[in-house]
Design an enzyme around this catalytic site. Structure first.
Site: not given
Length: 282
Positions: A50-52, A81
């Site tokens: 979902s995110e990097t 997060h």
């Protein structure tokens, strides 16, 4: 990618996890100043999380470090997060804050983070958009979540960067039973929350949260949504000044988000654990 690939320290961590591998994963590349924006975006697309995030030297004189946050398709100005996971990796990589709090620089500005034993918490940023949800947006949410019109008790924009809109239902069971139609919800980031009934649901949390992204998937545990929801629920007197939110239940996760109001500020926190350590070759 560059002609001569370089090795960068890399960690994949689990954020808001009450148990190992039960939170929200995040990929973090350390010392990424030499990477171009297109290289960052390509790596985030490849990880397909979902995110990097990418840790960089700060530009702001008050910041301890800078982070850029990418989904597989775009960059975000702020996300919860990734903030806590990036801070955990920065500290684990030898980062030393200059003050009692850690100051993270991101596209949304400076974010304050504090350490409390094994928990990290960020100060919830101001809402970029708040207040009443337009009737046509509510109608889209009702249709996309297959809800009866009377099922929504309250609603509010809770956008602190990603674009969240949130609705409050009556029971945890109603939240867990949702089966969203992402084609109908297209273009919206929708958060759904309801209180726990301690006699029925247990003592582990006070609210159940689910997050449906504009990209067509459910996010396991979402700091930015919980931060926006906390400002709304506490500010309107729906939630107490301290509470715990459960998220990720339907996905087999056991996320726990700890919310605390201190003075006029709301802090959103949880635990972070490293799961994978090594090198990214970019």
């Amino acid at each position: 990618m560059s002609q001569s690939p370089s090795k960068f320290s890399f960690q994949q961590v689990d954020v808001f996890a009450s148990q190992p591998l039960r939170g929200n994963p995040l990929a973090v590349v350390v010392g990424a100043d030499a990477l171009t924006e297109s290289e960052m975006a390509a790596f985030a697309n490849w990880t397909n999380l979902s995110e990097t995030t990418f840790l960089l030297q700060p530009r702001a004189t008050d910041a301890d470090y800078r982070v850029r946050i990418f989904t597989p398709v775009r960059e975000l100005p702020f996300a919860g997060h990734p903030t806590l996971g990036s801070c955990h990796v920065w500290l684990a990589s030898g980062g030393k804050p200059r003050g009692n709090e850690i100051i993270q620089e991101c596209e949304a500005g400076l974010i304050r983070i504090r350490r409390d034993n094994d928990r990290l918490s960020f100060a919830a940023p101001d809402l970029r958009r708040a207040g009443q949800v337009e009737p046509e947006v509510l109608a889209q949410i009702i249709k996309g979540l297959h809800l009866d019109p009377g099922a929504i008790v309250h609603s509010n924009w809770v956008d602190n960067g990603p674009g969240w809109v949130a609705v409050l239902l009556r029971t945890r069971g109603e939240v867990l039973a949702l089966r969203p139609d992402f084609a109908v919800l297209s273009g919206l980031r929708v958060g759904v929350v309801a209180p726990w009934n301690r006699a029925k649901d247990g003592q582990d949390a006070d609210f159940e949260v689910r997050a449906f992204t504009a990209s067509g998937f459910e996010d396991p545990v979402t700091g930015s949504l919980n931060a926006g929801v906390a400002k709304w629920l506490i500010g309107s007197g729906i939630a107490p000044s301290t509470y715990v939110a459960s998220q990720g239940t339907v996905l087999g996760r056991a996320g726990r988000v700890h919310v605390e109001q201190v003075g006029h500020e709301i802090w959103v926190g949880g635990t972070v654990a490293a799961c994978i350590e090594g090198y990214a070759i970019l």
